[in-house]
Design a protein around this motif. Structure first.
Motif, PDB file in Angstrom:
ATOM      1  N   ALA A 284       0.839  -1.204   0.000  1.00 17.44           N
ATOM      2  CA  ALA A 284       0.000   0.000   0.000  1.00 17.44           C
ATOM      3  C   ALA A 284       0.874   1.254   0.000  1.00 17.44           C
ATOM      4  O   ALA A 284       0.627   2.194  -0.761  1.00 17.44           O
ATOM      5  N   TRP A 285       1.918   1.268   0.824  1.00 16.21           N
ATOM      6  CA  TRP A 285       2.808   2.435   0.875  1.00 16.21           C
ATOM      7  C   TRP A 285       3.533   2.615  -0.454  1.00 16.21           C
ATOM      8  O   TRP A 285       3.673   3.728  -0.946  1.00 16.21           O
ATOM      9  N   SER A 286       3.982   1.530  -1.051  1.00 19.12           N
ATOM     10  CA  SER A 286       4.685   1.603  -2.333  1.00 19.12           C
ATOM     11  C   SER A 286       3.788   2.209  -3.412  1.00 19.12           C
ATOM     12  O   SER A 286       4.220   3.077  -4.175  1.00 19.12           O
ATOM     13  N   GLU A 287       2.543   1.762  -3.475  1.00 19.39           N
ATOM     14  CA  GLU A 287       1.606   2.300  -4.467  1.00 19.39           C
ATOM     15  C   GLU A 287       1.298   3.776  -4.190  1.00 19.39           C
ATOM     16  O   GLU A 287       1.235   4.581  -5.107  1.00 19.39           O
ATOM     17  N   LEU A 288       1.107   4.127  -2.917  1.00 20.88           N
ATOM     18  CA  LEU A 288       0.818   5.512  -2.560  1.00 20.88           C
ATOM     19  C   LEU A 288       2.008   6.412  -2.886  1.00 20.88           C
ATOM     20  O   LEU A 288       1.850   7.487  -3.456  1.00 20.88           O
ATOM     21  N   ARG A 289       3.197   5.945  -2.565  1.00 22.75           N
ATOM     22  CA  ARG A 289       4.409   6.724  -2.866  1.00 22.75           C
ATOM     23  C   ARG A 289       4.552   6.927  -4.375  1.00 22.75           C
ATOM     24  O   ARG A 289       4.854   8.026  -4.844  1.00 22.75           O
ATOM     25  N   GLY A 290       4.316   5.873  -5.160  1.00 26.15           N
ATOM     26  CA  GLY A 290       4.374   5.994  -6.613  1.00 26.15           C
ATOM     27  C   GLY A 290       3.369   6.992  -7.138  1.00 26.15           C
ATOM     28  O   GLY A 290       3.667   7.790  -8.039  1.00 26.15           O
ATOM     29  N   TRP A 291       2.163   6.978  -6.566  1.00 31.30           N
ATOM     30  CA  TRP A 291       1.137   7.940  -6.968  1.00 31.30           C
ATOM     31  C   TRP A 291       1.595   9.363  -6.655  1.00 31.30           C
ATOM     32  O   TRP A 291       1.439  10.265  -7.473  1.00 31.30           O
ATOM     33  N   MET A 292       2.171   9.565  -5.457  1.00 33.19           N
ATOM     34  CA  MET A 292       2.640  10.898  -5.073  1.00 33.19           C
ATOM     35  C   MET A 292       3.740  11.387  -6.010  1.00 33.19           C
ATOM     36  O   MET A 292       3.751  12.555  -6.413  1.00 33.19           O
ATOM     37  N   ILE A 293       4.639  10.506  -6.382  1.00 39.76           N
ATOM     38  CA  ILE A 293       5.725  10.877  -7.304  1.00 39.76           C
ATOM     39  C   ILE A 293       5.150  11.264  -8.664  1.00 39.76           C
ATOM     40  O   ILE A 293       5.567  12.254  -9.267  1.00 39.76           O
ATOM     41  N   ARG A 294       4.169  10.498  -9.158  1.00 40.61           N
ATOM     42  CA  ARG A 294       3.549  10.827 -10.447  1.00 40.61           C
ATOM     43  C   ARG A 294       2.833  12.175 -10.394  1.00 40.61           C
ATOM     44  O   ARG A 294       2.895  12.956 -11.343  1.00 40.61           O
ATOM     45  N   VAL A 295       2.150  12.452  -9.286  1.00 41.06           N
ATOM     46  CA  VAL A 295       1.469  13.738  -9.145  1.00 41.06           C
ATOM     47  C   VAL A 295       2.485  14.870  -9.125  1.00 41.06           C
ATOM     48  O   VAL A 295       2.317  15.880  -9.814  1.00 41.06           O
ATOM     49  N   HIS A 296       3.539  14.701  -8.355  1.00 38.27           N
ATOM     50  CA  HIS A 296       4.569  15.748  -8.299  1.00 38.27           C
ATOM     51  C   HIS A 296       5.188  15.983  -9.669  1.00 38.27           C
ATOM     52  O   HIS A 296       5.414  17.133 -10.061  1.00 38.27           O
ATOM     53  N   ALA A 297       5.471  14.911 -10.405  1.00 40.87           N
ATOM     54  CA  ALA A 297       6.051  15.062 -11.737  1.00 40.87           C
ATOM     55  C   ALA A 297       5.079  15.783 -12.667  1.00 40.87           C
ATOM     56  O   ALA A 297       5.479  16.664 -13.441  1.00 40.87           O
ATOM     57  N   ALA A 298       3.789  15.436 -12.594  1.00 41.40           N
ATOM     58  CA  ALA A 298       2.783  16.091 -13.438  1.00 41.40           C
ATOM     59  C   ALA A 298       2.662  17.572 -13.112  1.00 41.40           C
ATOM     60  O   ALA A 298       2.368  18.386 -13.980  1.00 41.40           O
ATOM     61  N   GLU A 299       2.892  17.921 -11.847  1.00 39.73           N
ATOM     62  CA  GLU A 299       2.824  19.324 -11.424  1.00 39.73           C
ATOM     63  C   GLU A 299       4.153  20.045 -11.616  1.00 39.73           C
ATOM     64  O   GLU A 299       4.274  21.218 -11.293  1.00 39.73           O
ATOM     65  N   GLY A 300       5.168  19.323 -12.103  1.00 34.48           N
ATOM     66  CA  GLY A 300       6.474  19.932 -12.322  1.00 34.48           C
ATOM     67  C   GLY A 300       7.293  20.083 -11.057  1.00 34.48           C
ATOM     68  O   GLY A 300       8.271  20.830 -11.030  1.00 34.48           O
ATOM     69  N   ARG A 301       6.903  19.387  -9.996  1.00 36.92           N
ATOM     70  CA  ARG A 301       7.644  19.460  -8.731  1.00 36.92           C
ATOM     71  C   ARG A 301       8.555  18.242  -8.636  1.00 36.92           C
ATOM     72  O   ARG A 301       8.105  17.139  -8.352  1.00 36.92           O
ATOM     73  N   VAL A 302       9.832  18.452  -8.885  1.00 37.53           N
ATOM     74  CA  VAL A 302      10.802  17.355  -8.817  1.00 37.53           C
ATOM     75  C   VAL A 302      12.011  17.794  -8.010  1.00 37.53           C
ATOM     76  O   VAL A 302      12.236  18.975  -7.787  1.00 37.53           O
ATOM     77  N   GLY A 303      12.790  16.839  -7.581  1.00 41.29           N
ATOM     78  CA  GLY A 303      14.008  17.136  -6.833  1.00 41.29           C
ATOM     79  C   GLY A 303      13.711  17.605  -5.426  1.00 41.29           C
ATOM     80  O   GLY A 303      12.691  17.272  -4.829  1.00 41.29           O
ATOM     81  N   ALA A 304      14.627  18.414  -4.894  1.00 40.28           N
ATOM     82  CA  ALA A 304      14.519  18.879  -3.508  1.00 40.28           C
ATOM     83  C   ALA A 304      13.281  19.751  -3.286  1.00 40.28           C
ATOM     84  O   ALA A 304      12.769  19.836  -2.179  1.00 40.28           O
ATOM     85  N   GLU A 305      12.780  20.390  -4.329  1.00 38.83           N
ATOM     86  CA  GLU A 305      11.627  21.272  -4.196  1.00 38.83           C
ATOM     87  C   GLU A 305      10.291  20.538  -4.363  1.00 38.83           C
ATOM     88  O   GLU A 305       9.245  21.155  -4.402  1.00 38.83           O
ATOM     89  N   ALA A 306      10.315  19.231  -4.468  1.00 42.72           N
ATOM     90  CA  ALA A 306       9.091  18.460  -4.745  1.00 42.72           C
ATOM     91  C   ALA A 306       8.002  18.704  -3.719  1.00 42.72           C
ATOM     92  O   ALA A 306       6.824  18.720  -4.055  1.00 42.72           O
TER      93      ALA A 306
END
Length: 132
Positions: free
Chosen positions: A87-109
């Motif tokens: 569950a945590w792995s899937e949630l973390r993956g979802w959060m990373i995809r959302v951040h990438a879609a919003e242009g938030r990557v790296g230390a500023e994510a």
């Protein structure tokens, strides 16, 4: 039916397939049907999509609690830990995809994630995986 449930929760293969499929269903609902906050006059018209999304969310979450209750009562501790990791792995993956879609990557994510202003951006009540 209790023998079937027992077999599913005690078999790592069956349990993993069930939980992975279920989490993916819940992930597809994450942040579903976002709305902008309105203030001032009362909203006279309610979009039926809002009610439908709420019904779907509550139905799926009630079944999620049934699955978790079955695992808690019939499985061993390692099964519960495995499901929590998935569950945590899937949630973390979802959060990373959302951040990438919003242009938030790296230390500023995470910049702005805590200082979120509902009055200026859309928000969703539907975060089922966060509740698991």
């Amino acid at each position: 039916h209790s023998e079937v449930a027992l077999e599913i929760v005690r078999s790592p293969k069956h349990r993993g397939e069930l939980w992975q499929g279920w989490i993916r269903i819940l992930i597809s609902m994450q942040a579903m049907n976002p709305h902008m906050r309105r203030s001032g006059a009362h909203v006279e018209y309610t979009n039926p999509a809002w009610g439908n999304a709420l019904t779907l969310h509550t139905d799926l979450m009630s079944n999620t609690w049934l699955i978790l209750d079955s695992v808690e009562s019939k499985a061993q501790e390692d099964a519960v830990k495995e499901m929590a990791r998935l569950a945590w792995s899937e949630l973390r993956g979802w959060m990373i995809r959302v951040h990438a879609a919003e242009g938030r990557v790296g230390a500023e994510a995470m910049s702005g994630a805590i200082d979120y202003q509902v009055s200026k951006r859309s928000a969703s009540f539907h975060l089922p995986v966060n509740r698991v």
